[in-house]
Design an enzyme around this catalytic site. Structure first.
Site, short mmCIF file in Angstrom:
data_model
loop_
_atom_site.label_atom_id
_atom_site.label_comp_id
_atom_site.label_asym_id
_atom_site.label_seq_id
_atom_site.Cartn_x
_atom_site.Cartn_y
_atom_site.Cartn_z
N THR A 132 16.70 6.04 -4.34
CA THR A 132 16.47 4.90 -4.98
C THR A 132 16.83 4.52 -6.49
O THR A 132 16.81 5.57 -7.13
CB THR A 132 14.69 4.55 -4.61
OG1 THR A 132 14.08 3.08 -4.81
CG2 THR A 132 14.02 5.91 -4.91
N GLU A 134 13.87 3.31 -7.78
CA GLU A 134 12.85 3.84 -8.61
C GLU A 134 12.77 4.38 -9.39
O GLU A 134 12.30 5.10 -10.57
CB GLU A 134 11.76 3.82 -7.34
CG GLU A 134 11.30 2.59 -6.49
CD GLU A 134 10.47 1.74 -7.39
OE1 GLU A 134 9.54 2.16 -8.03
OE2 GLU A 134 10.64 0.30 -8.16
N TYR A 156 5.96 8.52 -6.22
CA TYR A 156 6.75 7.29 -5.38
C TYR A 156 8.21 8.05 -6.00
O TYR A 156 8.54 9.14 -5.59
CB TYR A 156 6.85 6.53 -4.93
CG TYR A 156 8.39 6.20 -3.77
CD1 TYR A 156 8.42 6.51 -3.00
CD2 TYR A 156 9.35 5.23 -4.82
CE1 TYR A 156 9.15 5.99 -2.01
CE2 TYR A 156 10.50 4.52 -3.86
CZ TYR A 156 10.43 5.70 -2.64
OH TYR A 156 11.91 4.75 -1.98
N LYS A 160 10.68 11.05 -5.15
CA LYS A 160 12.48 10.80 -5.19
C LYS A 160 13.02 11.41 -5.95
O LYS A 160 14.19 11.35 -5.77
CB LYS A 160 12.52 9.58 -4.90
CG LYS A 160 11.70 8.93 -3.99
CD LYS A 160 13.08 9.32 -2.29
CE LYS A 160 12.67 8.30 -1.34
NZ LYS A 160 13.40 8.68 0.10
P1 NAP Z 1 10.74 1.72 5.84
O1 NAP Z 1 10.95 0.83 6.38
O2 NAP Z 1 8.98 2.40 5.81
O3 NAP Z 1 10.56 3.28 7.16
C1 NAP Z 1 10.14 4.38 6.83
C2 NAP Z 1 10.52 5.46 7.31
O4 NAP Z 1 10.01 6.96 7.86
C3 NAP Z 1 9.88 4.64 9.43
O5 NAP Z 1 10.67 5.46 10.09
C4 NAP Z 1 8.25 6.31 8.88
O6 NAP Z 1 8.06 5.75 10.59
C5 NAP Z 1 9.34 7.48 8.55
N1 NAP Z 1 8.42 8.34 8.34
C6 NAP Z 1 7.54 7.94 7.37
N2 NAP Z 1 7.15 9.06 7.04
C7 NAP Z 1 7.01 9.82 7.87
C8 NAP Z 1 7.26 11.23 7.82
N3 NAP Z 1 5.92 12.28 7.42
N4 NAP Z 1 8.04 12.53 9.08
C9 NAP Z 1 9.22 12.04 9.97
N5 NAP Z 1 9.13 9.82 9.10
C10 NAP Z 1 8.55 9.67 8.44
O7 NAP Z 1 11.75 2.16 5.00
P2 NAP Z 1 13.20 1.63 5.10
O8 NAP Z 1 12.84 0.76 4.00
O9 NAP Z 1 14.06 1.89 6.05
O10 NAP Z 1 13.55 2.73 3.99
C11 NAP Z 1 14.65 3.63 4.00
C12 NAP Z 1 14.24 4.84 3.13
O11 NAP Z 1 15.04 4.36 1.77
C13 NAP Z 1 13.03 5.33 2.77
O12 NAP Z 1 12.94 6.72 2.05
C14 NAP Z 1 12.91 4.89 1.59
O13 NAP Z 1 11.75 5.20 0.93
C15 NAP Z 1 14.29 4.57 0.94
N6 NAP Z 1 14.85 3.45 0.49
C16 NAP Z 1 14.53 2.31 0.71
C17 NAP Z 1 14.64 0.90 -0.26
C18 NAP Z 1 14.61 -0.54 0.20
O14 NAP Z 1 14.74 -1.24 -0.82
N7 NAP Z 1 14.55 -0.61 1.78
C19 NAP Z 1 15.44 1.00 -1.34
C20 NAP Z 1 15.81 2.37 -1.87
C21 NAP Z 1 15.82 3.68 -1.17
P3 NAP Z 1 6.49 5.64 11.02
O15 NAP Z 1 7.84 4.16 11.54
O16 NAP Z 1 6.49 6.15 11.89
O17 NAP Z 1 6.05 4.65 9.81
N1 GDD Z 2 4.27 -5.02 -2.38
C1 GDD Z 2 4.18 -5.70 -3.34
N2 GDD Z 2 2.35 -6.88 -2.78
N3 GDD Z 2 4.72 -5.60 -4.26
C2 GDD Z 2 4.17 -7.09 -5.43
C3 GDD Z 2 3.50 -7.94 -4.69
C4 GDD Z 2 2.38 -7.86 -3.69
O1 GDD Z 2 1.58 -8.51 -3.43
N4 GDD Z 2 3.47 -8.58 -6.02
C5 GDD Z 2 3.93 -8.40 -7.18
N5 GDD Z 2 4.95 -7.39 -6.38
C6 GDD Z 2 5.90 -7.22 -7.33
C7 GDD Z 2 5.48 -5.01 -7.51
O2 GDD Z 2 4.91 -4.79 -8.13
C8 GDD Z 2 6.65 -4.92 -8.13
O3 GDD Z 2 7.31 -5.21 -9.02
C9 GDD Z 2 7.97 -5.74 -7.33
O4 GDD Z 2 6.65 -7.12 -6.42
C10 GDD Z 2 8.38 -5.45 -5.80
O5 GDD Z 2 7.67 -4.44 -4.86
P1 GDD Z 2 8.28 -3.79 -3.17
O6 GDD Z 2 8.29 -4.83 -2.47
O7 GDD Z 2 6.56 -3.62 -3.32
O8 GDD Z 2 9.20 -3.12 -3.90
P2 GDD Z 2 9.34 -1.95 -4.86
O9 GDD Z 2 10.15 -2.43 -6.15
O10 GDD Z 2 7.88 -1.54 -5.47
O11 GDD Z 2 9.82 -0.85 -4.00
C11 GDD Z 2 10.85 -0.62 -2.15
O12 GDD Z 2 12.36 -0.51 -2.94
C12 GDD Z 2 12.64 0.34 -3.84
C13 GDD Z 2 14.00 0.25 -4.27
O13 GDD Z 2 13.92 0.13 -5.81
C14 GDD Z 2 10.63 -0.13 -1.84
O14 GDD Z 2 11.35 0.29 -0.48
C15 GDD Z 2 11.04 1.96 -2.20
O15 GDD Z 2 11.08 2.69 -0.82
C16 GDD Z 2 12.38 1.18 -2.57
O16 GDD Z 2 12.66 2.43 -3.42
#
Ligand code: NAP
Ligand code: GDD
Length: 368
Positions: A132, A134, A156, A160
């Site tokens: 990520t 992050e 987190y 990661k």
């Molecule tokens: P998400 O919607 O939060 O999905 C997370 C998945 O992990 C869900 O299927 C959840 O199951 C499962 N899970 C959580 N804890 C687990 C455990 N202990 N054992 C087995 N499964 C578990 O996340 P996403 O947005 O699809 O992201 C997918 C991956 O990419 C994550 O690793 C995230 O950290 C990473 N990532 C995401 C982003 C982004 O912007 N979306 C960017 C960079 C990296 P449940 O449905 O049962 O909760």
């Molecule tokens: N969730 C959330 N809720 N975020 C808020 C809010 C709120 O009410 N208000 C402001 N924010 C700001 C957070 O402080 C952060 O700076 C930004 O919005 C994005 O927050 P999120 O959407 O929660 O995502 P993230 O960037 O912290 O993390 C996501 O992206 C990562 C990749 O850079 C997640 O998907 C992580 O799993 C992933 O790794």
């Protein structure tokens, strides 16, 4: 014979899109799901009934990244060609509240899975790790690429970071084909409701339809490089098809503030906002309303609320601030473009359009 993929996190946003992509490519897809007290497969349920995928093969296995013996069993049974490790406690703010669990799943879970792969002896299996942006946290360089030093800013991000390095270590120590996809934020109508983009589009739709008065957010100044999730899941597949295991950044190369996301979301519905105040005193008011500027809302005209100039629709609560924040993310994915032929197509404005239209339709139909 079709290739077999094993996906952890199949019930999440990315898992569901990746499953669609792999089924369409002819893979047999196996997913790991967690036992839950209520149904947790809503993002993948449609795949069982998809006429385009009638001959698909999809199997679900109960499992958890904190349970080693079960990971071994699943690997022995499935013998996958490719593993996509997407499972994680993926919410940054929540990781400050449950840092130990986050490390167990996101850091040690990755190790458990890799070690199980090594022990089971599946030498040709390729492993994708959901790394990520992050990791860059308090950024040391703008934009961020594969060469930028890491500085995570949350439990987190730190967990990661372990996941990232254990992948590199197993690749170098045991010659396992293990790759990190360092993905910047990617969103969609399937995004979890507590991530900021989805929280904004759902709330804006509810405000326009009269189910909610205002939207309360945290840091409006944070900047993110937001792309469209299905394209990033195609990128994951490409990373594993590359001739050698390696690490790749996937990003759009554009950055916008949370405030921009809010503004554009309301604007898509013909509602212009103006901002007043600073920090936690900042508020978003309606400057003008003209639903005719949003022709896609024509069918819903009778149901739109009587929002008027001066109405308060956005406020800030420090309760949503993080103890340490990632202020700016913007990625450089030129390596992925050059070596994988991958480039983000959907840019910020189109992403906002996709998400507000989907949430508006959902809220109009179901009221939530
Ligand atoms: P998400 O919607 O939060 O999905 C997370 C998945 O992990 C869900 O299927 C959840 O199951 C499962 N899970 C959580 N804890 C687990 C455990 N202990 N054992 C087995 N499964 C578990 O996340 P996403 O947005 O699809 O992201 C997918 C991956 O990419 C994550 O690793 C995230 O950290 C990473 N990532 C995401 C982003 C982004 O912007 N979306 C960017 C960079 C990296 P449940 O449905 O049962 O909760
Ligand atoms: N969730 C959330 N809720 N975020 C808020 C809010 C709120 O009410 N208000 C402001 N924010 C700001 C957070 O402080 C952060 O700076 C930004 O919005 C994005 O927050 P999120 O959407 O929660 O995502 P993230 O960037 O912290 O993390 C996501 O992206 C990562 C990749 O850079 C997640 O998907 C992580 O799993 C992933 O790794």
């Amino acid at each position: 014979m079709s290739k077999k993929a094993l996906i952890t996190g199949i019930t999440g946003q990315d898992g569901s899109y990746l499953t669609e992509i792999l089924l369409k490519k002819g893979y047999e897809v196996h997913g790991v799901i967690r036992r839950s007290s209520s149904f947790n497969t809503k993002r993948i349920d449609h795949l069982y009934n998809n006429p385009e995928l009638l001959d698909h093969k999809m199997f679900l296995h109960y499992g958890d990244l904190v349970d080693t013996s079960n990971l071994n069993r699943i690997l022995e049974k499935v013998e996958p060609d490719e593993i996509y490790n997407l499972a994680a406690q993926s919410h940054v703010k929540v990781s400050f509240e449950i840092p130990d669990y986050t490390a167990q799943v996101d850091a040690l879970g990755t190790l458990r899975f890799l070690d199980a792969l090594k022990e089971v002896g599946l030498k040709k299996t390729k492993f994708y790790q959901a790394s990520t942006s992050e990791l860059f946290g308090k950024v040391q360089e703008v934009p961020q690429s594969e060469k930028t030093p890491f500085y995570p800013r949350s439990p987190y991000g730190v967990a990661k970071l372990y996941g990232y390095w254990i992948i590199v270590n197993f690749r170098e120590a045991y010659n396992i084909f293990a790759s990190n996809g360092i993905l910047f934020n990617h969103e969609s109508p399937r995004r979890g409701e507590t991530f900021v983009t989805r929280k904004i589009t759902r709330a804006a739709a509810k405000i326009a339809l009269g189910y909610q008065d205002k939207l309360t957010l945290g840091n409006l100044d944070a900047k993110r490089d937001w792309g469209y999730a299905p394209e990033y899941c195609e990128g994951m597949w490409r990373i594993l098809q590359h001739k050698k295991a390696d690490d790749f950044v996937l990003a759009t190369g554009e950055t916008n503030t949370v405030r921009d996301f809010v503004f554009n979301t309301f604007n898509e519905m013909g509602i212009e906002l103006k901002w007043q105040g600073k920090g936690d005193k900042e508020k978003g008011f309606v400057k003008s309303v003209d639903f005719n500027k949003a022709p896609w809302l024509a069918d819903y005209k009778d149901r739109l609320t009587k929002l008027k100039k001066g109405d308060l629709v956005v406020e800030v609560s420090p309760g949503y601030y993080r103890p340490t924040e990632v202020e700016l993310l913007i990625g450089d994915s030129s390596k992925a473009e050059k070596e994988l032929g991958w480039k983000a197509k959907t840019k910020f404005e189109e992403l906002v359009q996709i998400m507000i239209k989907a949430d508006f339709t959902l809220v109009a139909k179901k009221g939530y």
